[in-house]
Scaffold this active site. Structure first.
Site, short mmCIF file in Angstrom:
data_model
loop_
_atom_site.label_atom_id
_atom_site.label_comp_id
_atom_site.label_asym_id
_atom_site.label_seq_id
_atom_site.Cartn_x
_atom_site.Cartn_y
_atom_site.Cartn_z
N GLY A 1 0.82 -1.19 0.00
CA GLY A 1 0.00 0.00 0.00
C GLY A 1 0.86 1.25 0.00
O GLY A 1 2.05 1.21 0.35
N CYS A 2 0.27 2.38 -0.38
CA CYS A 2 1.04 3.62 -0.50
C CYS A 2 1.54 4.11 0.86
O CYS A 2 2.73 4.40 1.03
CB CYS A 2 0.20 4.68 -1.20
SG CYS A 2 -1.44 4.95 -0.47
N TYR A 3 0.64 4.20 1.84
CA TYR A 3 1.07 4.61 3.18
C TYR A 3 2.08 3.62 3.75
O TYR A 3 3.05 4.01 4.41
CB TYR A 3 -0.13 4.66 4.13
CG TYR A 3 -1.01 5.87 4.02
CD1 TYR A 3 -0.49 7.17 4.06
CD2 TYR A 3 -2.40 5.74 3.92
CE1 TYR A 3 -1.32 8.28 4.00
CE2 TYR A 3 -3.24 6.84 3.85
CZ TYR A 3 -2.69 8.11 3.89
OH TYR A 3 -3.52 9.21 3.83
#
Length: 340
Positions: A149-151
């Site tokens: 995921g990006c985070y």
């Protein structure tokens, strides 16, 4: 040329994938799908690419995608990928999934954070977590990759050197995270909360302490360091289109200087092509439209509380760019191909 398929080409990450792969020196997009009433050119959905990217996009035909491509990118929503991936796995294709469906190994945690049970338990353990900076050797021999995921990407790159070096006085970190509206996905932008009228000049937090990337970050820390660390994660929405900025706060077990912190991170990332360790605080504008993660540091007066700041483009290093980076590794290409 390596033949690729982008399943979900009309979404934010799917669009980025087509864009990156179309300029890749050793790969091409040979099949693209999107939810459309009738087949349409990619440049018909995104007119800025007229005369540049004219791949035809159609409703998904899995058999046709398998015939035309060696590498399948699944740019699909959570809880949809695990209904699509098994077919391509059976067909012997390389599968790089950009959803969360194959990231979390604990089925109970998946159900808690995504609201339903997992529908492809058989293939879950076949996927390697695709954070190249810490799992490169596993990725190199994998056929199925769960793109982070990006985070989670920027958070893990920011916190792992501290944990791995045993510098935390308590097994806990606070992560204050801010993302542009594209981080919520294309569907969210049709909702009033994410409309231009509401986001312009506005700023708010969402899912404090219960965001789905929290267990992913904790799992990544344990897999790399063999230690359980509690992550206190709070995301917020910025009135910008793209980009993520995080601030990680950690209590240290010994006094450090800013030079100590920077030297530690330079040691971990000196050979990493997409991590830039700065002697200043990173800025979102310097990271967007790149596959780089920029890291910078702050320190309390007593040298016992560290702040690690990170910035990435949520659609590139946080999604499509990292997926192509993983493809490059799996397929034995230059890791930076198509990304610089």
């Amino acid at each position: 040329m390596l033949k690729t398929a982008v399943i979900g080409a009309s979404g934010f990450t799917g669009k980025e994938l087509v864009k990156i792969l179309s300029a890749h020196p050793s790969a091409e997009v040979s099949y693209a799908s999107a939810r459309v009433d009738e087949p349409v050119l990619f440049s018909g959905m995104f007119p800025e690419y007229r005369g540049e990217i004219d791949i035809l996009c159609e409703n998904l035909d899995k058999e046709k995608a398998a015939q035309k491509a060696d590498v399948i990118f699944l740019a699909l929503p959570h809880k949809v990928s695990f209904e699509t991936a098994p077919f391509f796995i059976r067909e012997g294709k390389i599968v790089i999934d950009l959803s969360a469906d194959y990231r979390l190994k604990d089925l109970g945690i998946y159900e808690k954070f995504y609201g339903s049970g997992h529908k492809d338990k058989e293939n879950l353990d076949k996927f390697v977590y695709g954070l190249p900076e810490f799992f490169r050797e596993k990725i190199r021999t994998a056929k199925f990759v769960a793109n982070p995921g990006c985070y989670s990407t920027v958070s893990l790159l920011a916190v792992l050197p501290l944990v791995k070096h045993g510098l935390l006085s308590e097994p806990e970190v606070i992560i204050d995270a801010k993302s542009g509206v594209s981080g919520a996905g294309k569907k969210a932008k049709t909702e009033p909360l994410f409309s231009f009228a509401n986001t312009a000049g506005n700023f708010w937090a969402y899912k404090p302490f219960f965001h789905q990337h929290t267990p992913e970050i904790e799992q990544g820390i344990f897999d790399v360091c063999g230690r359980e660390v509690k992550v206190r994660f709070c995301p917020q929405v910025l009135p910008i289109e793209r980009g993520i900025f995080i601030s990680v706060y950690a209590y240290l077990c010994k006094k450090l200087t800013l030079k100590d912190l920077q030297s530690l991170y330079l040691e971990y990332y000196q050979k990493e092509p997409f991590v830039r360790v700065l002697d200043s605080i990173p800025q979102i504008k310097q990271a967007v439209n790149t596959n780089f993660c920029d890291l910078g540091f702050g320190l309390s007066d007593d040298g016992k509380v560290a702040a690690v700041f990170g910035a990435i483009d949520n659609l590139i290093k946080g999604a499509a760019g990292q997926a192509v980076q993983n493809m490059n590794i799996v397929c034995g290409l230059e890791e930076t191909a198509g990304l610089l």
